[in-house]
Design a protein around this motif. Structure first.
Motif, mmCIF file in Angstrom:
data_model
loop_
_atom_site.group_PDB
_atom_site.id
_atom_site.type_symbol
_atom_site.label_atom_id
_atom_site.label_comp_id
_atom_site.label_asym_id
_atom_site.label_seq_id
_atom_site.Cartn_x
_atom_site.Cartn_y
_atom_site.Cartn_z
ATOM 1 N N MET A 1 8.563 -3.117 -6.149
ATOM 2 C CA MET A 1 8.996 -4.511 -6.215
ATOM 3 C C MET A 1 7.911 -5.455 -5.720
ATOM 4 N N ARG A 2 7.054 -4.949 -4.860
ATOM 5 C CA ARG A 2 5.970 -5.786 -4.337
ATOM 6 C C ARG A 2 5.068 -6.283 -5.452
ATOM 7 N N GLN A 3 4.930 -5.499 -6.509
ATOM 8 C CA GLN A 3 4.080 -5.892 -7.626
ATOM 9 C C GLN A 3 4.692 -7.007 -8.453
ATOM 10 N N ARG A 4 5.969 -7.271 -8.249
ATOM 11 C CA ARG A 4 6.666 -8.292 -9.038
ATOM 12 C C ARG A 4 6.971 -9.537 -8.222
ATOM 13 N N SER A 5 6.289 -9.727 -7.129
ATOM 14 C CA SER A 5 6.502 -10.904 -6.293
ATOM 15 C C SER A 5 5.168 -11.380 -5.755
ATOM 16 N N GLY A 6 5.154 -12.656 -5.327
ATOM 17 C CA GLY A 6 3.929 -13.198 -4.780
ATOM 18 C C GLY A 6 3.656 -12.682 -3.386
ATOM 19 N N ALA A 7 4.674 -12.536 -2.573
ATOM 20 C CA ALA A 7 4.581 -11.983 -1.229
ATOM 21 C C ALA A 7 5.927 -11.349 -0.924
ATOM 22 N N ALA A 8 5.918 -10.346 -0.037
ATOM 23 C CA ALA A 8 7.139 -9.584 0.209
ATOM 24 C C ALA A 8 7.263 -9.266 1.685
ATOM 25 N N VAL A 9 8.445 -9.530 2.241
ATOM 26 C CA VAL A 9 8.756 -9.244 3.633
ATOM 27 C C VAL A 9 10.035 -8.420 3.660
ATOM 28 N N ALA A 10 10.007 -7.310 4.390
ATOM 29 C CA ALA A 10 11.169 -6.420 4.465
ATOM 30 C C ALA A 10 11.580 -6.234 5.910
ATOM 31 N N GLY B 1 26.756 2.143 -5.018
ATOM 32 C CA GLY B 1 25.478 2.554 -5.587
ATOM 33 C C GLY B 1 24.648 3.354 -4.594
ATOM 34 N N ALA B 2 23.715 4.125 -5.164
ATOM 35 C CA ALA B 2 22.855 4.954 -4.326
ATOM 36 C C ALA B 2 21.395 4.562 -4.430
ATOM 37 N N GLY B 3 21.071 3.576 -5.273
ATOM 38 C CA GLY B 3 19.678 3.216 -5.471
ATOM 39 C C GLY B 3 19.464 1.726 -5.618
ATOM 40 N N LEU B 4 18.185 1.350 -5.680
ATOM 41 C CA LEU B 4 17.775 -0.044 -5.793
ATOM 42 C C LEU B 4 17.182 -0.359 -7.153
ATOM 43 N N SER B 5 17.377 0.523 -8.125
ATOM 44 C CA SER B 5 16.735 0.337 -9.427
ATOM 45 C C SER B 5 17.273 -0.882 -10.165
ATOM 46 N N ARG B 6 18.550 -1.203 -10.011
ATOM 47 C CA ARG B 6 19.103 -2.377 -10.699
ATOM 48 C C ARG B 6 18.493 -3.661 -10.163
ATOM 49 N N ALA B 7 18.287 -3.728 -8.874
ATOM 50 C CA ALA B 7 17.616 -4.907 -8.320
ATOM 51 C C ALA B 7 16.176 -4.983 -8.787
ATOM 52 N N TYR B 8 15.529 -3.835 -8.946
ATOM 53 C CA TYR B 8 14.151 -3.808 -9.441
ATOM 54 C C TYR B 8 14.076 -4.336 -10.874
ATOM 55 N N ASP B 9 15.082 -4.028 -11.680
ATOM 56 C CA ASP B 9 15.087 -4.501 -13.076
ATOM 57 C C ASP B 9 15.234 -6.011 -13.163
ATOM 58 N N VAL B 10 15.912 -6.628 -12.186
ATOM 59 C CA VAL B 10 16.094 -8.084 -12.215
ATOM 60 C C VAL B 10 14.772 -8.797 -11.973
ATOM 61 N N LEU B 11 13.920 -8.217 -11.157
ATOM 62 C CA LEU B 11 12.616 -8.814 -10.890
ATOM 63 C C LEU B 11 11.714 -8.567 -12.085
ATOM 64 N N ARG B 12 11.502 -9.595 -12.878
ATOM 65 C CA ARG B 12 10.747 -9.439 -14.121
ATOM 66 C C ARG B 12 9.258 -9.271 -13.868
ATOM 67 N N GLY B 13 8.763 -9.873 -12.801
ATOM 68 C CA GLY B 13 7.369 -9.661 -12.448
ATOM 69 C C GLY B 13 6.492 -10.852 -12.753
ATOM 70 N N GLY B 14 5.428 -10.974 -11.941
ATOM 71 C CA GLY B 14 4.390 -11.956 -12.218
ATOM 72 C C GLY B 14 4.579 -13.287 -11.548
ATOM 73 N N ASN B 15 5.809 -13.808 -11.475
ATOM 74 C CA ASN B 15 5.983 -15.166 -10.974
ATOM 75 C C ASN B 15 7.303 -15.294 -10.230
ATOM 76 N N GLU B 16 7.617 -14.290 -9.418
ATOM 77 C CA GLU B 16 8.898 -14.274 -8.730
ATOM 78 C C GLU B 16 8.842 -14.927 -7.355
ATOM 79 N N GLY B 17 7.681 -15.332 -6.898
ATOM 80 C CA GLY B 17 7.572 -16.024 -5.627
ATOM 81 C C GLY B 17 7.735 -15.083 -4.444
ATOM 82 N N LEU B 18 8.255 -15.615 -3.344
ATOM 83 C CA LEU B 18 8.426 -14.854 -2.117
ATOM 84 C C LEU B 18 9.675 -13.979 -2.216
ATOM 85 N N LEU B 19 9.562 -12.743 -1.738
ATOM 86 C CA LEU B 19 10.671 -11.801 -1.726
ATOM 87 C C LEU B 19 10.941 -11.384 -0.285
ATOM 88 N N VAL B 20 12.163 -11.655 0.200
ATOM 89 C CA VAL B 20 12.585 -11.269 1.539
ATOM 90 C C VAL B 20 13.743 -10.296 1.377
#
Length: 466
Positions: free
Chosen positions: A374-383, A338-357
């Motif tokens: 993706m930050r909008q679909r998680s409570g906190a995000a660390v990259a 794959g060349a993109g992260l769009s499929r992973a973005y689709d898995v994150l439904r948003g609103g209540n996904e908790g911490l994203l690392v």
């Protein structure tokens, strides 16, 4: 405990008289040839005594081959791995056990086990005479710096008769699998914003109703504590009713691993991709130990464990099973096309996904924008953004302008982004991310390489953790 290999008997359908004769040693063939020659000479010369000697010499190796052919299948073998799942760079011990289940003792045995070359040399053992009903146990060690799943076996056994006339090599039918998982690094127990007591950090408990006085009862189930019986509802409904308990909700954590082939440079145990896989495994184990419900997500959109509540690991026993499943997956995970992260973005439904690392490779502006959303679909995000150019230079490589730009974009979107230099310790980067609590947009990217790492501040693990 380690998984045990199932016992197996040598295959008796592949043999035959021709196989037994083919196993004659040089001594056995010499005796047979000398016996035939003596018998021919005795017939020509008319010497009956020489004929008896010739027949004895010719028959002896044949009898040894026949006896060995019939007794070799009465030997059973088993293999046990300790442990069956081992981190890369660590050793595992393989225990072999041979049981003589026949009524006759065996001759000298040579035991050999087939192992992949990455695990070390092929082990060989010489076993003395095994008495009837006896057993012999031997062991050897294997080690691999490369993660993966490696088959062990089948076990080969070489049997000989007491006179050394015949030697047969047979194989058992079963084999075992050694799983080499990524290295797991212990992470410091940093305190996440909103941490509370109970299962996981930053968690909250919700009652069945708004208040303790307004209770919704349920029917009595076998095993319920009688002290929880709600007598008023029991009198009202005419059956035994009990109060509902508080409903604990586990904090969630999604660990995203970028496996795109275009995002990583180099191969081998010291490559950037292997560091990302090891970091993913370390984060999963750390969050499970802290009581989080976790899941593993890749850029292809595959999510593990994929069952339970919204794809996260469930109760404690299910969490242990899910951890083993995720580790087994990381043991064999490879680059994706794959060349993109769009499929992973689709898995994150948003609103209540908790911490994203997230453990991310090289990013262009388009993929950085997808990651920012993706930050909008998680409570906190660390990259943790790996600098491919710096990793290609080796330890001490200077941070590239591309990773500075990517980290800046992610921080502007609310991520706590940390650039990963070559051969960096994840524990140090984990502490650095904990220090970034305010002003991430103004924090210099070079701090990830030690220039100002101790003084940076940013919203690392802040935000609402569900």
């Amino acid at each position: 405990m380690a998984a045990a290999g199932q016992g197996a008997r040598a295959d008796d359908d592949r043999g035959g008289l021709r196989t037994a004769l083919a196993g004659l040693t040089t001594r056995g063939r010499s005796f047979f040839a000398a016996g035939i020659a003596a018998a021919v000479c005795a017939y020509v010369l008319g010497q009956s005594d020489l004929l008896r000697v010739g027949l004895l010499l010719a028959v002896l190796p044949l009898v040894c081959a026949a006896v060995l052919y019939r007794t070799r299948y009465r030997v059973a073998g088993s293999r046990r791995l300790s442990p069956a799942r081992v981190p890369a760079g660590s050793e595992a011990r393989v225990h072999l056990r041979m049981d003589n289940v026949s009524r006759l003792p065996t001759g000298l045995l040579m035991l050999q086990d087939r192992v992949p070359y990455v695990l070390g040399p092929r082990p060989r053992f010489v076993l003395d005479r095994v008495e009837a009903g006896g057993r012999r146990e031997v062991s050897y060690r294997v080690r691999s710096d490369l993660r993966g799943r490696y088959p062990l076996g089948p076990l080969q056994l070489r049997l000989t008769d007491p006179f050394g006339m015949c030697e047969l090599t047979r194989s058992f039918s079963t084999y075992d699998t050694l799983t080499v998982i990524p290295r797991v690094e212990a992470l410091p127990p940093v305190r996440l914003t909103g941490e509370a007591k109970g299962y996981g950090d930053g968690r909250h408990r919700s009652l069945a109703l708004a208040g303790e006085d307004d209770v919704i009862p349920r029917g009595y189930r076998h095993g319920d504590d009688l002290r929880r019986v709600h007598w008023r509802s029991t009198a009202r409904y005419g059956e035994l009713m009990v109060r509902r308990e508080e409903q604990p909700q586990r904090s969630r954590c999604t660990v995203l691993l970028d496996t795109r082939d275009v995002a990583h440079q180099g191969t081998g145990p010291d490559s950037a991709f292997e560091w990302a896989v090891s970091g993913t495994a370390s984060t999963l184990v750390h969050m499970l130990e802290r009581g989080f419900s976790v899941r593993l997500l890749t850029d292809t959109g595959n999510s593990l464990p994929g069952e339970g509540a919204d794809g996260f690991a469930g109760a404690s026993q299910e969490s242990a099973d899910a951890a083993g499943l995720m580790m087994d997956t990381l043991a064999v995970i490879d680059h994706s096309d794959g060349a993109g992260l769009s499929r992973a973005y689709d898995v994150l439904r948003g609103g209540n996904e908790g911490l994203l690392v997230a453990f991310i490779g090289d990013l262009d502006d388009e993929q950085a924008a997808v990651l920012a959303k993706m930050r909008q679909r998680s409570g906190a995000a660390v990259a943790f953004v790996l600098d491919g150019a710096a990793w290609a230079q080796g330890p001490g490589g200077a941070p590239s302008a591309a990773v500075r730009h990517s980290v800046r974009l992610l921080r502007d979107a609310g991520w706590t982004a940390v650039a990963v230099p070559p051969a960096a310790a994840l524990a140090d980067l984990w502490r650095q991310a904990d220090h970034l609590r305010t002003g991430a947009g103004s924090a210099p990217v070079t701090g990830a390489f030690g220039a100002a790492g101790g003084d940076e501040r940013g919203p690392v693990m802040s935000g609402g953790l569900s």
